[in-house]
Design an enzyme around this catalytic site. Structure first.
Site, PDB file in Angstrom:
ATOM      1  N   ALA A  27       0.848  -1.192   0.000  1.00  0.00           N
ATOM      2  CA  ALA A  27       0.000   0.000   0.000  1.00  0.00           C
ATOM      3  C   ALA A  27       0.880   1.237   0.000  1.00  0.00           C
ATOM      4  O   ALA A  27       1.924   1.265   0.649  1.00  0.00           O
ATOM      5  CB  ALA A  27      -0.919   0.013   1.217  1.00  0.00           C
ATOM      6  N   GLY A  28       0.459   2.240  -0.761  1.00  0.00           N
ATOM      7  CA  GLY A  28       1.156   3.518  -0.779  1.00  0.00           C
ATOM      8  C   GLY A  28       0.329   4.556  -0.056  1.00  0.00           C
ATOM      9  O   GLY A  28      -0.670   4.247   0.608  1.00  0.00           O
ATOM     10  N   LYS A  48      -0.464   0.581  -9.625  1.00  0.00           N
ATOM     11  CA  LYS A  48      -0.838   1.428  -8.495  1.00  0.00           C
ATOM     12  C   LYS A  48      -2.252   1.930  -8.715  1.00  0.00           C
ATOM     13  O   LYS A  48      -2.560   2.517  -9.748  1.00  0.00           O
ATOM     14  CB  LYS A  48       0.134   2.600  -8.352  1.00  0.00           C
ATOM     15  CG  LYS A  48      -0.237   3.526  -7.204  1.00  0.00           C
ATOM     16  CD  LYS A  48       0.889   4.477  -6.830  1.00  0.00           C
ATOM     17  CE  LYS A  48       1.119   5.539  -7.860  1.00  0.00           C
ATOM     18  NZ  LYS A  48       2.080   6.562  -7.387  1.00  0.00           N
ATOM     19  N   ASP A 142      11.535  12.114  -4.137  1.00  0.00           N
ATOM     20  CA  ASP A 142      11.235  11.224  -3.009  1.00  0.00           C
ATOM     21  C   ASP A 142      12.138  10.002  -3.063  1.00  0.00           C
ATOM     22  O   ASP A 142      11.692   8.864  -2.985  1.00  0.00           O
ATOM     23  CB  ASP A 142       9.765  10.810  -3.022  1.00  0.00           C
ATOM     24  CG  ASP A 142       9.310  10.224  -1.673  1.00  0.00           C
ATOM     25  OD1 ASP A 142       9.986  10.484  -0.653  1.00  0.00           O
ATOM     26  OD2 ASP A 142       8.297   9.527  -1.637  1.00  0.00           O
TER      27      ASP A 142
END
Length: 359
Positions: A27-28, A48, A142
């Site tokens: 899970a993001g 995703k 990121d």
């Protein structure tokens, strides 16, 4: 042995876009990630998906449409290849090539710090990925251990969820800072109008420190304290092996102009080479290949199970940048081309398990 591919929950989708879903990868911040494939083909992708409540936010689909566009610009042997996406679907999705292996974060948590030579080879591969991204006008923004996957033939940079073209601001429209606290650059923390390629290099320096020591470069403790140390570039490099310390320190200079370029960093690290993964990493990668082979041989997705319990609280390098997912109702997937797929993936498992392929 801990399983590396998660079963699909009873409420999980069975198909997204053209892909049938086989397993849950994780899970993001704004959704879930699934292992998918085109029916009858042997190409596996990481899909995703976006939670429905996020997708219904007025500005979200525009943001996700930009993400798909940015991902489509990525062309690098050291980054997961884009495979398409749809920001206008009922459940928005983005697919990239599946990398069968653990993240750097998972590998270090299990096996500890990596050898100096491996850190050099790992860093050179990621620096090359940044060279390719920056040449396409893309900043990652990121770069953290959870966004570097380790495969049989080297590292792969993933997740361009907050990657933006040059000139993007470091803040969202609501003023929220984007990125992952322990792996930000001082420019992120300061809320400067722009991040640059040098900001990605700073984050790569932090990542190399983590790979070489097994610890976050700016320590732990209260979030405010970590962000302050990042803002001042006050990293503790005392545990970084001497052979790497000067290079890591160069990446972590406070002044962006004093940091090496990604291409220069490739040279400082000794040039591009396929990493000679230590035994613990080779075995970890092999687990992914074997489970993928078993999954395909079974002829369908991993058996659905009741909704899982909430995941444990993440560490600083795992903090999401957006809220967790409630996927759509299930549909049964087609089951074609099983025999050819099984043979292909069994071969992958053999390669991933073989020590000689890493030398």
């Amino acid at each position: 042995m801990t399983h590396v591919l998660g079963p699909l929950r009873e409420d999980a989708p069975r198909r997204i876009g053209p892909y049938e879903l086989l397993a849950r990868l994780g899970a993001g911040g704004m959704g879930e990630v699934f292992l998918g494939r085109l029916p009858g083909e042997g190409t596996f992708v990481a899909v995703k998906t976006v939670r429905r409540d996020v997708a219904n936010e007025p500005a979200f689909r525009d943001r996700f449409r930009r993400e798909i566009k940015v991902a489509g610009l990525v062309r690098s042997a050291w980054a997961a290849a884009p495979e398409g996406g749809d920001a206008d679907a009922e459940v928005p999705w983005l697919a990239t090539a599946y990398v069968p292996g653990p993240s750097l974060s998972q590998a270090v948590r299990r096996g500890g710090a990596l050898p100096v030579a491996t850190v050099r080879e790992l860093g050179a591969g990621i620096a090359r990925a940044l060279t390719d991204l920056h040449a396409a006008g893309v900043l990652h923004r990121d770069l953290k251990p959870g966004n570097v996957m380790l495969s049989v033939d080297g590292p792969r940079l993933i997740d361009f969820g907050i990657a933006r073209s040059n000139g993007a601001t470091t803040m969202t429209a609501t003023g929220m800072m984007v990125g992952t606290p322990a792996f930000m650059s001082p420019e992120h923390v300061a809320g400067a109008r722009h991040v640059t390629g040098a900001s990605d290099v700073f984050c790569l320096g932090s990542l190399l420190c983590y790979a070489a020591t097994g610890e976050d470069p700016f320590g732990d403790g209260p979030l405010a304290a970590v962000l302050y140390r990042v803002s001042q570039a006050e990293a503790d490099l005392s545990r970084v092996p001497e052979e790497l310390r000067e290079t890591v320190a160069a990446c972590l200079r406070l002044d962006p102009a004093e940091r090496p370029s990604p291409a220069g960093l490739v040279e400082l690290l000794g040039g591009e080479r396929r990493p000679a993964w230590p035994e613990s990493v080779r075995e970890h990668i092999g687990e992914y290949g074997r489970e993928l082979a078993q999954l395909v041989a079974s002829g369908g997705p991993l058996r659905a199970v009741p909704a899982a319990a909430p995941a444990p609280a993440p560490g600083l390098d795992q903090l999401p940048t957006m809220p967790p997912v409630a996927p759509p109702a299930p549909r049964e997937p087609p089951r074609r081309g099983r025999r050819a797929l099984t043979a292909a993936v069994v071969a992958l498992a053999v390669v991933a398990s073989g020590v000689g392929t890493y030398l």
